[in-house]
Design an enzyme around this catalytic site. Structure first.
Site, PDB file in Angstrom:
ATOM      1  N   LYS A  53       0.840  -1.205   0.000  1.00  0.00           N
ATOM      2  CA  LYS A  53       0.000   0.000   0.000  1.00  0.00           C
ATOM      3  C   LYS A  53       0.876   1.256   0.000  1.00  0.00           C
ATOM      4  CE  LYS A  53      -3.689  -2.617   2.113  1.00  0.00           C
ATOM      5  NZ  LYS A  53      -4.471  -3.023   3.288  1.00  0.00           N
ATOM      6  N   GLN A  97      -4.967  -1.562   9.560  1.00  0.00           N
ATOM      7  CA  GLN A  97      -4.712  -2.858   8.925  1.00  0.00           C
ATOM      8  C   GLN A  97      -5.231  -4.007   9.800  1.00  0.00           C
ATOM      9  OE1 GLN A  97      -3.314  -3.410   5.802  1.00  0.00           O
ATOM     10  NE2 GLN A  97      -3.715  -5.574   6.131  1.00  0.00           N
ATOM     11  N   ASP A 120     -11.078   2.279   3.564  1.00  0.00           N
ATOM     12  CA  ASP A 120     -11.287   0.833   3.385  1.00  0.00           C
ATOM     13  C   ASP A 120     -12.774   0.545   3.173  1.00  0.00           C
ATOM     14  OD1 ASP A 120      -9.096  -0.849   3.242  1.00  0.00           O
ATOM     15  OD2 ASP A 120      -8.775  -0.892   5.403  1.00  0.00           O
TER      16      ASP A 120
END
Ligand code: NAP
Length: 290
Positions: A53, A97, A120
């Protein structure tokens, strides 16, 4: 032979589109989008995903901030950190995460994130907005799946779509998107589905997100099916330096000859999840700048 749906290529195309937008922002003397990533603990695969990422941010010219905390971080401290990012004017979007250590509730964490910065697409607000025409930040992996179908001009309207896996992360949101935007007839299967093959063999479009290698075998699909394999499992492979290879949920070698389109693993949905994260960060930035 089927057409291979090349997630790496599509993700590269999307990144190139973002680079052009970032270059235009720079040319106008404006700031660039800024993504923050929180990671807790030392889970190897999670750090690999985060590295991917960060590299993607570098590729498109986004600013990024990485916040790494020890596994022992208390939930209250993580929540405080989320509050800070929610209020930080320089940050357009951020992710926490997964997985998190067992003592931290993913639900508490997700619900603390400002939905406008939830790149997200995990918060209840963004999840629920799938069924609205006014959605801003869609869940990243399902959005990536829809983008692959769109860019390969695969007709979804009126098709029989079977989704195997019903998780909040992938199966549930992608089935809602196939219904809402894809206008397909959708069946969702899960661990308690009595006769999985009965359903999968009806599919014009089969989306599998379970995490069990070779769950879908050639006797479970019909000829001409479009297959999107989201599954990503590490399988021991002594021929590899790492000692493992990645496997999807579909017995690719034997199922692919029956398919019209199929995603490989790796190189299918995986790169699209990162591309979607970049798209969402740009959208979050644009929403704040307007
Ligand atoms: P998850 O939370 O474990 O959910 C798995 C789903 O599969 C559940 O709905 C479960 O049913 C269902 N299931 C389990 N065994 C089954 C069986 N034998 N037949 C039918 N359904 C079954 O996993 P997830 O987070 O959705 O992830 C699924 C896979 O996608 C994993 O391999 C993950 O690594 C991968 N993934 C890849 C990406 C990417 O970017 N490529 C992103 C996210 C996830 P129940 O609901 O009944 O438990």
């Amino acid at each position: 032979m089927p057409t291979t749906i090349d997630g790496r290529k599509v993700s590269k195309d999307i990144k190139n589109e973002i680079v052009q937008k970032v270059d235009a922002l720079k040319a106008e003397g404006k700031r660039v989008p800024h993504l923050a990533i929180i990671i807790v603990g030392d889970d190897g695969p999670s750090h690999t995903y985060v590295k991917g990422k960060i590299n993607a941010c570098k590729e498109v010219g986004f600013e990024y901030t990485l916040l790494h905390f020890a596994n022992s971080l208390a939930e209250a401290k993580l929540i405080k950190q989320i509050d800070k990012l929610n209020e930080d004017e320089d940050i357009d979007g951020f992710i926490v995460q997964l997985p998190l250590p067992d003592h931290i509730s993913v639900e508490h964490v997700n619900e603390r994130i400002n939905p406008g910065k939830d790149v997200d697409g995990f918060t209840n607000q963004n999840f629920g907005s799938i069924t609205s025409t006014h959605h801003l930040l869609l869940p990243a992996t399902p959005f990536g799946v829809m983008e692959l179908l769109k860019r390969y001009e695969i007709e979804t309207k009126g098709k029989e779509c079977v989704v195997v896996g019903a998780s909040r992360l992938v199966g549930a949101p992608v089935s809602m998107m196939m219904l809402q935007d894809g206008l397909a007839t959708v069946t969702v299967c899960h661990e308690h589905t009595k006769d999985l093959a009965k359903h999968t063999s009806q599919a014009d479009i089969l989306i599998v997100a379970v995490g069990k290698p070779n769950l879908i075998t050639k006797d479970m699909v019909k000829k001409g099916v479009v297959i999107i394999d989201v599954g990503t499992s590490r399988v021991e492979d002594k021929t590899k330096k790492s000692g493992f290879r990645l496997s999807g949920d579909v017995d690719y070698e034997n199922v692919a000859p029956l398919a019209s389109y199929i995603t490989p693993v790796p190189g299918g949905v995986g790169p699209m999840t990162i591309a979607s994260l970049l798209v969402n960060t740009l959208k979050a930035y644009e929403a704040r700048e307007i």
